[in-house]
Design a protein around this motif. Structure first.
Motif, PDB file in Angstrom:
ATOM      1  N   CYS A  22       9.086 -23.315   1.884  1.00 36.77           N
ATOM      2  CA  CYS A  22       8.606 -22.034   2.461  1.00 36.77           C
ATOM      3  C   CYS A  22       9.085 -20.856   1.629  1.00 36.77           C
ATOM      4  N   ILE A  23      10.326 -20.952   1.147  1.00 36.62           N
ATOM      5  CA  ILE A  23      10.887 -19.872   0.322  1.00 36.62           C
ATOM      6  C   ILE A  23      10.128 -19.778  -1.000  1.00 36.62           C
ATOM      7  N   LEU A  24       9.799 -20.909  -1.611  1.00 34.11           N
ATOM      8  CA  LEU A  24       9.046 -20.888  -2.876  1.00 34.11           C
ATOM      9  C   LEU A  24       7.650 -20.287  -2.667  1.00 34.11           C
ATOM     10  N   LYS A  25       7.017 -20.678  -1.552  1.00 34.67           N
ATOM     11  CA  LYS A  25       5.692 -20.123  -1.247  1.00 34.67           C
ATOM     12  C   LYS A  25       5.777 -18.624  -1.006  1.00 34.67           C
ATOM     13  N   LEU A  26       6.774 -18.187  -0.299  1.00 33.61           N
ATOM     14  CA  LEU A  26       6.971 -16.757  -0.036  1.00 33.61           C
ATOM     15  C   LEU A  26       7.235 -15.995  -1.333  1.00 33.61           C
ATOM     16  N   GLU A  27       7.990 -16.606  -2.239  1.00 40.95           N
ATOM     17  CA  GLU A  27       8.291 -15.952  -3.525  1.00 40.95           C
ATOM     18  C   GLU A  27       7.020 -15.781  -4.360  1.00 40.95           C
ATOM     19  N   ARG A  28       6.148 -16.807  -4.370  1.00 39.84           N
ATOM     20  CA  ARG A  28       4.875 -16.696  -5.104  1.00 39.84           C
ATOM     21  C   ARG A  28       3.988 -15.616  -4.489  1.00 39.84           C
ATOM     22  N   THR A  29       3.973 -15.571  -3.165  1.00 39.05           N
ATOM     23  CA  THR A  29       3.162 -14.563  -2.475  1.00 39.05           C
ATOM     24  C   THR A  29       3.674 -13.162  -2.777  1.00 39.05           C
ATOM     25  N   LEU A  30       4.988 -12.975  -2.772  1.00 43.18           N
ATOM     26  CA  LEU A  30       5.573 -11.664  -3.094  1.00 43.18           C
ATOM     27  C   LEU A  30       5.273 -11.265  -4.538  1.00 43.18           C
ATOM     28  N   ALA A  31       5.294 -12.231  -5.454  1.00 47.26           N
ATOM     29  CA  ALA A  31       4.969 -11.930  -6.856  1.00 47.26           C
ATOM     30  C   ALA A  31       3.510 -11.480  -6.968  1.00 47.26           C
ATOM     31  N   ALA A  32       2.626 -12.151  -6.235  1.00 45.66           N
ATOM     32  CA  ALA A  32       1.212 -11.752  -6.259  1.00 45.66           C
ATOM     33  C   ALA A  32       1.031 -10.364  -5.650  1.00 45.66           C
ATOM     34  N   VAL A  33       1.765 -10.073  -4.580  1.00 41.85           N
ATOM     35  CA  VAL A  33       1.690  -8.744  -3.954  1.00 41.85           C
ATOM     36  C   VAL A  33       2.174  -7.681  -4.929  1.00 41.85           C
ATOM     37  N   ARG A  34       3.255  -7.976  -5.659  1.00 41.37           N
ATOM     38  CA  ARG A  34       3.764  -6.996  -6.643  1.00 41.37           C
ATOM     39  C   ARG A  34       2.736  -6.735  -7.746  1.00 41.37           C
ATOM     40  N   ARG A  35       2.059  -7.814  -8.232  1.00 42.85           N
ATOM     41  CA  ARG A  35       1.024  -7.633  -9.264  1.00 42.85           C
ATOM     42  C   ARG A  35      -0.137  -6.807  -8.700  1.00 42.85           C
ATOM     43  N   ASP A  36      -0.552  -7.159  -7.502  1.00 40.64           N
ATOM     44  CA  ASP A  36      -1.665  -6.418  -6.883  1.00 40.64           C
ATOM     45  C   ASP A  36      -1.288  -4.969  -6.622  1.00 40.64           C
ATOM     46  N   ARG A  37      -0.020  -4.748  -6.286  1.00 39.42           N
ATOM     47  CA  ARG A  37       0.437  -3.369  -6.042  1.00 39.42           C
ATOM     48  C   ARG A  37       0.360  -2.557  -7.331  1.00 39.42           C
ATOM     49  N   GLN A  38       0.774  -3.160  -8.458  1.00 38.72           N
ATOM     50  CA  GLN A  38       0.714  -2.463  -9.742  1.00 38.72           C
ATOM     51  C   GLN A  38      -0.742  -2.164 -10.117  1.00 38.72           C
ATOM     52  N   ALA A  39      -1.622  -3.142  -9.885  1.00 38.51           N
ATOM     53  CA  ALA A  39      -3.045  -2.920 -10.185  1.00 38.51           C
ATOM     54  C   ALA A  39      -3.614  -1.839  -9.280  1.00 38.51           C
ATOM     55  N   LEU A  40      -3.194  -1.851  -8.016  1.00 38.48           N
ATOM     56  CA  LEU A  40      -3.661  -0.840  -7.067  1.00 38.48           C
ATOM     57  C   LEU A  40      -3.164   0.542  -7.461  1.00 38.48           C
ATOM     58  N   GLU A  41      -1.912   0.621  -7.898  1.00 39.56           N
ATOM     59  CA  GLU A  41      -1.371   1.921  -8.336  1.00 39.56           C
ATOM     60  C   GLU A  41      -2.102   2.415  -9.573  1.00 39.56           C
ATOM     61  N   ALA A  42      -2.423   1.502 -10.494  1.00 40.37           N
ATOM     62  CA  ALA A  42      -3.175   1.893 -11.694  1.00 40.37           C
ATOM     63  C   ALA A  42      -4.580   2.358 -11.300  1.00 40.37           C
ATOM     64  N   SER A  43      -5.196   1.648 -10.356  1.00 45.55           N
ATOM     65  CA  SER A  43      -6.529   2.057  -9.888  1.00 45.55           C
ATOM     66  C   SER A  43      -6.465   3.398  -9.179  1.00 45.55           C
ATOM     67  N   ALA A  44      -5.405   3.603  -8.407  1.00 45.55           N
ATOM     68  CA  ALA A  44      -5.249   4.872  -7.699  1.00 45.55           C
ATOM     69  C   ALA A  44      -5.067   6.014  -8.695  1.00 45.55           C
ATOM     70  N   ALA A  45      -4.328   5.745  -9.768  1.00 44.12           N
ATOM     71  CA  ALA A  45      -4.148   6.784 -10.794  1.00 44.12           C
ATOM     72  C   ALA A  45      -5.492   7.090 -11.449  1.00 44.12           C
ATOM     73  N   GLY A  46      -6.267   6.043 -11.755  1.00 43.65           N
ATOM     74  CA  GLY A  46      -7.602   6.253 -12.337  1.00 43.65           C
ATOM     75  C   GLY A  46      -8.523   6.972 -11.364  1.00 43.65           C
ATOM     76  N   LEU A  47      -8.427   6.620 -10.097  1.00 43.90           N
ATOM     77  CA  LEU A  47      -9.241   7.283  -9.079  1.00 43.90           C
ATOM     78  C   LEU A  47      -8.861   8.750  -8.949  1.00 43.90           C
ATOM     79  N   GLY A  48      -7.546   9.019  -9.009  1.00 43.13           N
ATOM     80  CA  GLY A  48      -7.081  10.412  -8.947  1.00 43.13           C
ATOM     81  C   GLY A  48      -7.623  11.225 -10.116  1.00 43.13           C
ATOM     82  N   GLU A  49      -7.611  10.628 -11.300  1.00 40.08           N
ATOM     83  CA  GLU A  49      -8.157  11.317 -12.481  1.00 40.08           C
ATOM     84  C   GLU A  49      -9.646  11.550 -12.327  1.00 40.08           C
ATOM     85  N   ALA A  50     -10.357  10.551 -11.793  1.00 44.42           N
ATOM     86  CA  ALA A  50     -11.802  10.705 -11.579  1.00 44.42           C
ATOM     87  C   ALA A  50     -12.076  11.804 -10.565  1.00 44.42           C
ATOM     88  N   VAL A  51     -11.248  11.903  -9.528  1.00 36.35           N
ATOM     89  CA  VAL A  51     -11.425  12.964  -8.525  1.00 36.35           C
ATOM     90  C   VAL A  51     -11.196  14.323  -9.166  1.00 36.35           C
TER      91      VAL A  51
END
Length: 142
Positions: A22-51
């Motif tokens: 369960c801990i290994l599965k949770l660690e993989r999920t947290l790593a994916a969330v961190r990657r998605d968060r970075q992509a989301l922040e990059a998209s938000a920065a691009g969206l802010g520039e577009a706005v």
């Protein structure tokens, strides 16, 4: 150590071993969330520039539209006196055309063509002269 302690420790080891997947599965999920968060922040920065770019374009468009509106208003203001002058000239021209039409109608009976006298052209006169000379020569030659 008593048997209670050994049992408690074995139970704790079993629970920890069961928790590892369960801990290994949770660690993989947290790593994916961190990657998605970075992509989301990059998209938000691009969206802010577009706005920001859209807002700047909107301001430029508004300024251009206001400038065009002012130019149209200025041209309309300049065209109104011209329109009034043209309207006045058209009214005067219509009056003059009506007067001219009346004068033409009055003058038509006076200008009725008279029957023209038949005036022979130069070619006709030459032909008549040649014929009369030909006849005169034919009479004298008899």
């Amino acid at each position: 150590m008593g048997w209670y302690e050994w049992s408690a420790q074995l139970l704790l080891i079993g629970l920890l071993a069961g928790a590892i997947p369960c801990i290994l599965k949770l660690e993989r999920t947290l790593a994916a969330v961190r990657r998605d968060r970075q992509a989301l922040e990059a998209s938000a920065a691009g969206l802010g520039e577009a706005v920001r770019m859209a807002e700047a374009a909107s301001l430029r468009l508004r300024a251009t539209a206001e400038g065009a509106g002012r130019q149209v208003a200025e041209r309309l203001a300049a065209a109104e006196p011209m329109r009034d002058d043209l309207r006045y000239l058209v009214e005067r021209a219509e009056g003059l055309a009506d007067r001219l039409e009346g004068l033409v109608r009055m003058a038509r009976p006076m200008a009725a063509p008279e029957p023209a006298a038949a005036v022979p052209s130069q070619a006709e006169r030459d032909l008549l002269r040649a014929l009369s000379q030909g006849l005169a020569g034919a009479r004298s030659g008899r």
